[in-house]
Design a protein around this motif. Structure first.
Motif, PDB file in Angstrom:
ATOM      1  N   ALA A   1      -4.546  19.676   6.751  1.00  0.00           N
ATOM      2  CA  ALA A   1      -4.076  20.503   7.857  1.00  0.00           C
ATOM      3  C   ALA A   1      -5.173  21.431   8.359  1.00  0.00           C
ATOM      4  O   ALA A   1      -5.363  21.599   9.562  1.00  0.00           O
ATOM      5  N   SER A   2      -5.931  22.044   7.442  1.00  0.00           N
ATOM      6  CA  SER A   2      -6.971  22.979   7.873  1.00  0.00           C
ATOM      7  C   SER A   2      -8.115  22.254   8.561  1.00  0.00           C
ATOM      8  O   SER A   2      -8.696  22.767   9.525  1.00  0.00           O
ATOM      9  N   THR A   3      -8.452  21.063   8.074  1.00  0.00           N
ATOM     10  CA  THR A   3      -9.525  20.309   8.713  1.00  0.00           C
ATOM     11  C   THR A   3      -9.089  19.791  10.073  1.00  0.00           C
ATOM     12  O   THR A   3      -9.875  19.769  11.034  1.00  0.00           O
ATOM     13  N   ALA A   4      -7.840  19.364  10.190  1.00  0.00           N
ATOM     14  CA  ALA A   4      -7.319  18.959  11.493  1.00  0.00           C
ATOM     15  C   ALA A   4      -7.324  20.134  12.452  1.00  0.00           C
ATOM     16  O   ALA A   4      -7.573  19.968  13.654  1.00  0.00           O
ATOM     17  N   GLN A   5      -7.093  21.331  11.941  1.00  0.00           N
ATOM     18  CA  GLN A   5      -7.123  22.515  12.807  1.00  0.00           C
ATOM     19  C   GLN A   5      -8.536  22.778  13.309  1.00  0.00           C
ATOM     20  O   GLN A   5      -8.727  23.215  14.443  1.00  0.00           O
ATOM     21  N   VAL A   6      -9.527  22.529  12.453  1.00  0.00           N
ATOM     22  CA  VAL A   6     -10.915  22.636  12.906  1.00  0.00           C
ATOM     23  C   VAL A   6     -11.142  21.716  14.101  1.00  0.00           C
ATOM     24  O   VAL A   6     -11.750  22.105  15.105  1.00  0.00           O
ATOM     25  N   LEU A   7     -10.626  20.485  14.010  1.00  0.00           N
ATOM     26  CA  LEU A   7     -10.775  19.524  15.107  1.00  0.00           C
ATOM     27  C   LEU A   7     -10.048  20.018  16.353  1.00  0.00           C
ATOM     28  O   LEU A   7     -10.574  19.923  17.469  1.00  0.00           O
ATOM     29  N   ARG A   8      -8.839  20.561  16.181  1.00  0.00           N
ATOM     30  CA  ARG A   8      -8.101  21.099  17.334  1.00  0.00           C
ATOM     31  C   ARG A   8      -8.882  22.243  17.984  1.00  0.00           C
ATOM     32  O   ARG A   8      -8.975  22.329  19.205  1.00  0.00           O
ATOM     33  N   ASP A   9      -9.415  23.116  17.142  1.00  0.00           N
ATOM     34  CA  ASP A   9     -10.143  24.268  17.683  1.00  0.00           C
ATOM     35  C   ASP A   9     -11.367  23.842  18.487  1.00  0.00           C
ATOM     36  O   ASP A   9     -11.736  24.505  19.470  1.00  0.00           O
ATOM     37  N   LEU A  10     -11.989  22.734  18.097  1.00  0.00           N
ATOM     38  CA  LEU A  10     -13.149  22.240  18.838  1.00  0.00           C
ATOM     39  C   LEU A  10     -12.774  21.796  20.252  1.00  0.00           C
ATOM     40  O   LEU A  10     -13.626  21.772  21.142  1.00  0.00           O
ATOM     41  N   HIS A  11     -11.498  21.436  20.450  1.00  0.00           N
ATOM     42  CA  HIS A  11     -11.044  20.991  21.767  1.00  0.00           C
ATOM     43  C   HIS A  11     -10.597  22.155  22.659  1.00  0.00           C
ATOM     44  O   HIS A  11     -10.417  21.957  23.867  1.00  0.00           O
TER      45      HIS A  11
END
Length: 251
Positions: free
Chosen positions: A6-16
């Motif tokens: 979940a935290s790594t997916a959030q990193v990806l979301r934040d990049l967008h």
């Protein structure tokens, strides 16, 4: 990369998020561990595997990679780098939603690219596909960044732009984090951007030729990927090197 899915997916979301016009998120597409490490070393903050590129690297035609080999390739790529990886998994390989999500989780990928072309090569019913995407979203929770590919431009759909907008809205409403009208011409990006509001827009670019990446961003692209374009460029470079080696060997 350390942390939970979940935290790594959030990193990806934040990049967008909050991408300035002219500053799209550029995600190169690795096809193996070597290419993944090269892209990470160049400073890219995340990677997006291309199914066609992985297929070619394994000796298969696009769309013909056995599911076990696709997941094995994605797993090797994820293990080779420390940045988030999103994986192109075509149409989900007919796997039950729970199994698809679990296999993605096991691979270590924190994002998926899922297309709306069916096994018969035709576009799926948009509402049925939106319902399926909603099931994926519900099963995955926050651990997966879902990029919903829209194939109207590559399937001969009449008025592909209008059809792409309608599908894109449905998929966003179903919970997709990003929408990807593959092969949309640059001239259509402003209308697609306006229709999606705050939902990120993925655009396909060629490694060489076409508008500059910053220009695609100014037209509305949030995220830029390359499909198998980078592998094809590497293949051509390798072929040229092989020819030179052969010529030198003949001297």
């Amino acid at each position: 990369m350390s942390g939970t899915g979940a935290s790594t997916a959030q990193v990806l979301r934040d990049l967008h998020r909050d991408r300035a016009a002219g500053d799209p998120l550029v995600l190169p597409g690795p096809w193996d561990a070597v290419s993944a490490r090269a892209f990470e070393a160049a400073g890219f903050p995340a990677l997006a595997t291309p199914s066609a590129g992985i297929a070619a690297s394994l000796g298969y035609e696009d769309g013909a990679t056995p599911v076990a080999e696709m997941f094995a390739a994605v797993t090797r790529i994820v293990r080779a780098v420390s940045v988030p990886v999103t994986a192109d998994l075509e149409g989900g390989y007919g796997l039950p939603v729970a199994e698809l999500v679990e296999r993605v989780r096991e691979s270590g990928a924190v994002g998926v690219n899922l297309e709306d072309t069916g096994p018969d090569g035709r576009l799926k019913d948009p509402r049925a596909h939106a319902e399926w995407l909603a099931e994926v979203r519900a099963a995955a929770g926050p651990e997966l960044f879902v990029n919903a590919r829209v194939d109207t431009y590559i399937r001969g759909t009449p008025e592909p732009s209008g059809a792409a907008i309608a599908r894109a809205r449905l998929y966003a409403e179903a919970g997709a984090d990003c929408v990807y009208p593959i092969a949309a011409p640059p001239a259509d990006l402003p209308a697609l951007r306006a229709a999606l509001g705050d939902v990120p827009l993925n655009t396909l670019a060629a490694p060489d030729g076409g508008p500059p990446l910053a220009e695609l961003g100014r037209l509305g692209a949030t995220r830029i990927t390359f499909g198998d374009g980078l592998l094809l460029r590497a293949r051509d470079d390798l072929a040229a090197l092989a020819t030179k080696l052969r010529e030198h060997a003949a001297d």
